[in-house]
Design a protein around this motif. Structure first.
Motif, PDB file in Angstrom:
ATOM      1  N   UNK A  26       0.830  -1.200   0.000  1.00 33.06           N
ATOM      2  CA  UNK A  26       0.000   0.000   0.000  1.00 33.06           C
ATOM      3  C   UNK A  26       0.865   1.252   0.000  1.00 33.06           C
ATOM      4  N   UNK A  27       1.913   1.257   0.811  1.00 30.35           N
ATOM      5  CA  UNK A  27       2.807   2.418   0.828  1.00 30.35           C
ATOM      6  C   UNK A  27       3.499   2.610  -0.513  1.00 30.35           C
ATOM      7  N   UNK A  28       3.882   1.516  -1.155  1.00 37.63           N
ATOM      8  CA  UNK A  28       4.530   1.607  -2.462  1.00 37.63           C
ATOM      9  C   UNK A  28       3.533   2.120  -3.499  1.00 37.63           C
ATOM     10  N   UNK A  29       2.283   1.641  -3.455  1.00 36.77           N
ATOM     11  CA  UNK A  29       1.258   2.077  -4.410  1.00 36.77           C
ATOM     12  C   UNK A  29       0.904   3.554  -4.221  1.00 36.77           C
ATOM     13  N   UNK A  30       1.057   4.065  -3.013  1.00 36.37           N
ATOM     14  CA  UNK A  30       0.758   5.482  -2.750  1.00 36.37           C
ATOM     15  C   UNK A  30       1.697   6.410  -3.504  1.00 36.37           C
ATOM     16  N   UNK A  31       2.856   5.918  -3.934  1.00 37.51           N
ATOM     17  CA  UNK A  31       3.774   6.737  -4.723  1.00 37.51           C
ATOM     18  C   UNK A  31       3.133   7.087  -6.058  1.00 37.51           C
ATOM     19  N   UNK A  32       2.449   6.117  -6.675  1.00 33.97           N
ATOM     20  CA  UNK A  32       1.793   6.331  -7.969  1.00 33.97           C
ATOM     21  C   UNK A  32       0.488   7.111  -7.830  1.00 33.97           C
ATOM     22  N   UNK A  33      -0.360   6.713  -6.873  1.00 33.03           N
ATOM     23  CA  UNK A  33      -1.676   7.334  -6.706  1.00 33.03           C
ATOM     24  C   UNK A  33      -1.980   7.425  -5.218  1.00 33.03           C
ATOM     25  N   UNK A  34      -1.717   8.581  -4.643  1.00 39.09           N
ATOM     26  CA  UNK A  34      -1.870   8.731  -3.197  1.00 39.09           C
ATOM     27  C   UNK A  34      -3.332   8.718  -2.756  1.00 39.09           C
ATOM     28  N   UNK A  35      -4.261   9.054  -3.655  1.00 37.96           N
ATOM     29  CA  UNK A  35      -5.677   9.072  -3.292  1.00 37.96           C
ATOM     30  C   UNK A  35      -6.302   7.677  -3.302  1.00 37.96           C
ATOM     31  N   UNK A  36      -5.930   6.853  -4.266  1.00 40.55           N
ATOM     32  CA  UNK A  36      -6.518   5.522  -4.416  1.00 40.55           C
ATOM     33  C   UNK A  36      -5.447   4.465  -4.701  1.00 40.55           C
ATOM     34  N   UNK A  37      -4.627   4.122  -3.713  1.00 42.03           N
ATOM     35  CA  UNK A  37      -3.576   3.126  -3.960  1.00 42.03           C
ATOM     36  C   UNK A  37      -4.146   1.735  -4.245  1.00 42.03           C
ATOM     37  N   UNK A  38      -5.388   1.508  -3.866  1.00 43.39           N
ATOM     38  CA  UNK A  38      -5.982   0.177  -4.096  1.00 43.39           C
ATOM     39  C   UNK A  38      -6.081  -0.161  -5.575  1.00 43.39           C
ATOM     40  N   UNK A  39      -6.270   0.852  -6.440  1.00 43.31           N
ATOM     41  CA  UNK A  39      -6.358   0.598  -7.875  1.00 43.31           C
ATOM     42  C   UNK A  39      -5.026   0.104  -8.442  1.00 43.31           C
ATOM     43  N   UNK A  40      -3.940   0.622  -7.915  1.00 45.15           N
ATOM     44  CA  UNK A  40      -2.608   0.176  -8.351  1.00 45.15           C
ATOM     45  C   UNK A  40      -2.423  -1.293  -7.998  1.00 45.15           C
ATOM     46  N   UNK A  41      -2.799  -1.658  -6.779  1.00 44.75           N
ATOM     47  CA  UNK A  41      -2.639  -3.046  -6.327  1.00 44.75           C
ATOM     48  C   UNK A  41      -3.577  -3.970  -7.100  1.00 44.75           C
ATOM     49  N   UNK A  42      -4.816  -3.536  -7.347  1.00 41.31           N
ATOM     50  CA  UNK A  42      -5.758  -4.354  -8.121  1.00 41.31           C
ATOM     51  C   UNK A  42      -5.214  -4.638  -9.520  1.00 41.31           C
ATOM     52  N   UNK A  43      -4.692  -3.616 -10.170  1.00 45.05           N
ATOM     53  CA  UNK A  43      -4.143  -3.802 -11.513  1.00 45.05           C
ATOM     54  C   UNK A  43      -2.920  -4.706 -11.488  1.00 45.05           C
TER      55      UNK A  43
END
Length: 56
Positions: A26-43
Motif C-alpha cells: 500500500x505504501x509503495x502504491x501510494x507513490x503512484x496514486x496517493x488518493x486511491x492506492x488500491x487501484x494500483x494493487x488491483x491492476x
C-alpha cells in the motif's frame, strides 16, 4: 515497524529473524496514486506476470 525512505516516500517494513519479512504494498502504491492506492494493487494482481510469479 521500521520505515524505508524511497524517493522521499516512507515505506513500512517489518524485519524479524524468526518470521517472514515484508514491505507494505500500500505504501509503495501510494507513490503512484496517493488518493486511491488500491487501484494500483488491483491492476498489479490482474497482471499475467504477477500471477505466474505467485505460482512459483
Amino acid at each position: 515497524m521500521d520505515k524505508l525512505v524511497v524517493r522521499g516516500t516512507k515505506i513500512n517494513m517489518q524485519w524479524d529473524l524468526k518470521r517472514d519479512d515484508f514491505l507494505s504494498l500500500t505504501n509503495i502504491a501510494k507513490i503512484k496514486d496517493s488518493d486511491n492506492p488500491r487501484y494500483i494493487i488491483q491492476n498489479w494482481l490482474r497482471n499475467r506476470n504477477t500471477i505466474k510469479f505467485l505460482g512459483v
